[in-house]
Design a protein around this motif. Structure first.
Motif, PDB file in Angstrom:
ATOM      1  N   LEU A 132      19.791 -12.258  -0.493  1.00  0.00           N
ATOM      2  CA  LEU A 132      18.728 -12.380  -1.490  1.00  0.00           C
ATOM      3  C   LEU A 132      17.333 -12.158  -0.907  1.00  0.00           C
ATOM      4  O   LEU A 132      16.551 -11.366  -1.438  1.00  0.00           O
ATOM      5  N   LEU A 133      17.006 -12.880   0.154  1.00  0.00           N
ATOM      6  CA  LEU A 133      15.647 -12.776   0.700  1.00  0.00           C
ATOM      7  C   LEU A 133      15.328 -11.384   1.252  1.00  0.00           C
ATOM      8  O   LEU A 133      14.255 -10.845   0.951  1.00  0.00           O
ATOM      9  N   PRO A 134      16.211 -10.752   2.021  1.00  0.00           N
ATOM     10  CA  PRO A 134      15.889  -9.385   2.457  1.00  0.00           C
ATOM     11  C   PRO A 134      15.678  -8.432   1.279  1.00  0.00           C
ATOM     12  O   PRO A 134      14.770  -7.602   1.303  1.00  0.00           O
ATOM     13  N   ASN A 135      16.503  -8.547   0.245  1.00  0.00           N
ATOM     14  CA  ASN A 135      16.327  -7.700  -0.934  1.00  0.00           C
ATOM     15  C   ASN A 135      15.013  -8.013  -1.647  1.00  0.00           C
ATOM     16  O   ASN A 135      14.293  -7.109  -2.073  1.00  0.00           O
ATOM     17  N   LEU A 136      14.706  -9.293  -1.802  1.00  0.00           N
ATOM     18  CA  LEU A 136      13.462  -9.693  -2.445  1.00  0.00           C
ATOM     19  C   LEU A 136      12.260  -9.110  -1.701  1.00  0.00           C
ATOM     20  O   LEU A 136      11.379  -8.483  -2.304  1.00  0.00           O
ATOM     21  N   TYR A 137      12.224  -9.288  -0.389  1.00  0.00           N
ATOM     22  CA  TYR A 137      11.109  -8.779   0.399  1.00  0.00           C
ATOM     23  C   TYR A 137      11.043  -7.252   0.371  1.00  0.00           C
ATOM     24  O   TYR A 137       9.952  -6.674   0.315  1.00  0.00           O
ATOM     25  N   PHE A 138      12.180  -6.598   0.408  1.00  0.00           N
ATOM     26  CA  PHE A 138      12.195  -5.136   0.359  1.00  0.00           C
ATOM     27  C   PHE A 138      11.519  -4.632  -0.915  1.00  0.00           C
ATOM     28  O   PHE A 138      10.670  -3.729  -0.872  1.00  0.00           O
ATOM     29  N   HIS A 139      11.890  -5.212  -2.051  1.00  0.00           N
ATOM     30  CA  HIS A 139      11.358  -4.717  -3.320  1.00  0.00           C
ATOM     31  C   HIS A 139       9.900  -5.120  -3.538  1.00  0.00           C
ATOM     32  O   HIS A 139       9.129  -4.339  -4.106  1.00  0.00           O
ATOM     33  N   ILE A 140       9.499  -6.286  -3.062  1.00  0.00           N
ATOM     34  CA  ILE A 140       8.082  -6.652  -3.138  1.00  0.00           C
ATOM     35  C   ILE A 140       7.266  -5.729  -2.228  1.00  0.00           C
ATOM     36  O   ILE A 140       6.195  -5.242  -2.611  1.00  0.00           O
ATOM     37  N   THR A 141       7.779  -5.470  -1.031  1.00  0.00           N
ATOM     38  CA  THR A 141       7.095  -4.580  -0.096  1.00  0.00           C
ATOM     39  C   THR A 141       6.982  -3.173  -0.666  1.00  0.00           C
ATOM     40  O   THR A 141       5.937  -2.522  -0.537  1.00  0.00           O
ATOM     41  N   THR A 142       8.031  -2.707  -1.311  1.00  0.00           N
ATOM     42  CA  THR A 142       7.995  -1.367  -1.899  1.00  0.00           C
ATOM     43  C   THR A 142       6.983  -1.312  -3.040  1.00  0.00           C
ATOM     44  O   THR A 142       6.225  -0.340  -3.159  1.00  0.00           O
ATOM     45  N   ALA A 143       6.938  -2.350  -3.874  1.00  0.00           N
ATOM     46  CA  ALA A 143       5.933  -2.409  -4.941  1.00  0.00           C
ATOM     47  C   ALA A 143       4.528  -2.394  -4.324  1.00  0.00           C
ATOM     48  O   ALA A 143       3.642  -1.657  -4.785  1.00  0.00           O
ATOM     49  N   TYR A 144       4.325  -3.181  -3.296  1.00  0.00           N
ATOM     50  CA  TYR A 144       3.045  -3.216  -2.571  1.00  0.00           C
ATOM     51  C   TYR A 144       2.696  -1.818  -2.053  1.00  0.00           C
ATOM     52  O   TYR A 144       1.579  -1.342  -2.223  1.00  0.00           O
ATOM     53  N   ALA A 145       3.670  -1.156  -1.426  1.00  0.00           N
ATOM     54  CA  ALA A 145       3.421   0.156  -0.830  1.00  0.00           C
ATOM     55  C   ALA A 145       3.089   1.210  -1.890  1.00  0.00           C
ATOM     56  O   ALA A 145       2.240   2.075  -1.658  1.00  0.00           O
ATOM     57  N   ILE A 146       3.740   1.141  -3.041  1.00  0.00           N
ATOM     58  CA  ILE A 146       3.421   2.079  -4.126  1.00  0.00           C
ATOM     59  C   ILE A 146       1.970   1.895  -4.552  1.00  0.00           C
ATOM     60  O   ILE A 146       1.217   2.867  -4.667  1.00  0.00           O
ATOM     61  N   LEU A 147       1.583   0.668  -4.777  1.00  0.00           N
ATOM     62  CA  LEU A 147       0.206   0.403  -5.221  1.00  0.00           C
ATOM     63  C   LEU A 147      -0.805   0.774  -4.135  1.00  0.00           C
ATOM     64  O   LEU A 147      -1.859   1.333  -4.425  1.00  0.00           O
ATOM     65  N   ARG A 148      -0.476   0.491  -2.906  1.00  0.00           N
ATOM     66  CA  ARG A 148      -1.362   0.840  -1.785  1.00  0.00           C
ATOM     67  C   ARG A 148      -1.514   2.357  -1.680  1.00  0.00           C
ATOM     68  O   ARG A 148      -2.612   2.872  -1.489  1.00  0.00           O
ATOM     69  N   MET A 149      -0.398   3.074  -1.830  1.00  0.00           N
ATOM     70  CA  MET A 149      -0.420   4.530  -1.775  1.00  0.00           C
ATOM     71  C   MET A 149      -1.330   5.105  -2.868  1.00  0.00           C
ATOM     72  O   MET A 149      -2.012   6.109  -2.661  1.00  0.00           O
ATOM     73  N   LEU A 150      -1.352   4.452  -4.023  1.00  0.00           N
ATOM     74  CA  LEU A 150      -2.170   4.914  -5.147  1.00  0.00           C
ATOM     75  C   LEU A 150      -3.640   4.548  -4.992  1.00  0.00           C
ATOM     76  O   LEU A 150      -4.469   4.967  -5.793  1.00  0.00           O
ATOM     77  N   GLY A 151      -3.959   3.745  -3.983  1.00  0.00           N
ATOM     78  CA  GLY A 151      -5.347   3.398  -3.719  1.00  0.00           C
ATOM     79  C   GLY A 151      -5.754   1.993  -4.108  1.00  0.00           C
ATOM     80  O   GLY A 151      -6.930   1.650  -4.023  1.00  0.00           O
ATOM     81  N   ALA A 152      -4.806   1.173  -4.541  1.00  0.00           N
ATOM     82  CA  ALA A 152      -5.140  -0.220  -4.862  1.00  0.00           C
ATOM     83  C   ALA A 152      -5.550  -0.939  -3.577  1.00  0.00           C
ATOM     84  O   ALA A 152      -4.920  -0.768  -2.532  1.00  0.00           O
ATOM     85  N   PRO A 153      -6.583  -1.749  -3.636  1.00  0.00           N
ATOM     86  CA  PRO A 153      -7.071  -2.435  -2.440  1.00  0.00           C
ATOM     87  C   PRO A 153      -6.258  -3.697  -2.120  1.00  0.00           C
ATOM     88  O   PRO A 153      -6.780  -4.803  -2.104  1.00  0.00           O
ATOM     89  N   VAL A 154      -4.979  -3.512  -1.883  1.00  0.00           N
ATOM     90  CA  VAL A 154      -4.138  -4.636  -1.484  1.00  0.00           C
ATOM     91  C   VAL A 154      -3.950  -4.564   0.028  1.00  0.00           C
ATOM     92  O   VAL A 154      -3.862  -3.487   0.603  1.00  0.00           O
ATOM     93  N   GLY A 155      -3.897  -5.721   0.635  1.00  0.00           N
ATOM     94  CA  GLY A 155      -3.721  -5.792   2.076  1.00  0.00           C
ATOM     95  C   GLY A 155      -2.761  -6.914   2.432  1.00  0.00           C
ATOM     96  O   GLY A 155      -2.161  -7.546   1.562  1.00  0.00           O
ATOM     97  N   LYS A 156      -2.646  -7.152   3.702  1.00  0.00           N
ATOM     98  CA  LYS A 156      -1.722  -8.173   4.184  1.00  0.00           C
ATOM     99  C   LYS A 156      -2.056  -9.551   3.624  1.00  0.00           C
ATOM    100  O   LYS A 156      -1.169 -10.350   3.339  1.00  0.00           O
ATOM    101  N   ALA A 157      -3.336  -9.827   3.438  1.00  0.00           N
ATOM    102  CA  ALA A 157      -3.730 -11.125   2.878  1.00  0.00           C
ATOM    103  C   ALA A 157      -3.191 -11.293   1.455  1.00  0.00           C
ATOM    104  O   ALA A 157      -2.849 -12.401   1.052  1.00  0.00           O
ATOM    105  N   ASP A 158      -3.111 -10.197   0.699  1.00  0.00           N
ATOM    106  CA  ASP A 158      -2.524 -10.260  -0.648  1.00  0.00           C
ATOM    107  C   ASP A 158      -1.021 -10.475  -0.563  1.00  0.00           C
ATOM    108  O   ASP A 158      -0.446 -11.251  -1.319  1.00  0.00           O
TER     109      ASP A 158
END
Length: 171
Positions: A132-158
């Protein structure tokens, strides 16, 4: 009856769902109302809406398993807007907070489907930590990476905002 292991998992799942919600809010605030849920990191990867659905499916499945219910995953095609994404996160959060299982549940064996004709069986603790946890983190990280790629100002603190309550300052 105190169930510290289950309560700890509830807190973990809720804080990570809150992180996912926050990341989406930052993305929406910066990128506007464009069709974010259909954005992808790569053509062969699932879009943001599916990443949200799959992230929610991990704690959602845990809550259903704890209640002795069949696991009914969110269909990723039903997350067709950020409003849908936030609704799924809120629903999943409520399900997690409603868990009333005892810690003994984590000693039970859980059968996990691993694709056509394949499965594994893990005790509940390993079901959570190794699946569960590896899958949860994978999908949250992928969502983060998509938004970051698009230019959203999300960082490690978020991404790691759940540590905020533990921050201290020198001086």
């Amino acid at each position: 009856m105190s169930n510290p292991r289950i309560q700890q998992l509830q807190q973990l799942f809720v804080s990570r769902l809150d992180t996912l919600s926050h990341i989406l809010q930052v993305g929406q605030a910066h990128l506007g109302d464009r069709d974010l849920v259909n954005e992808r990191l790569a053509p062969d990867m699932l879009p943001l809406g599916a990443q949200v659905a799959f992230a929610c499916n991990q704690p959602r499945g845990f809550s259903q398993w704890c209640a002795g219910q069949p696991i009914e995953n969110i269909d990723p095609t039903t997350v067709a807007s950020l409003e849908d994404a936030h609704a799924q996160i809120a629903d999943t959060r409520a399900r997690v907070l409603a868990i009333s299982a005892s810690d003994a549940k984590l000693d039970e064996v859980k059968r996990i489907g691993m694709g056509p004709g394949r499965y594994c069986e893990l005790p509940g603790d390993l079901y959570v930590s190794e699946y569960l946890l590896p899958n949860l983190y994978f999908h949250i990280t992928t969502a983060y990476a998509i938004l970051r790629m698009l230019g959203a100002p999300v960082g490690k603190a978020d991404y790691m905002r759940y540590l905020g309550a533990h921050l201290r300052h020198d001086g």
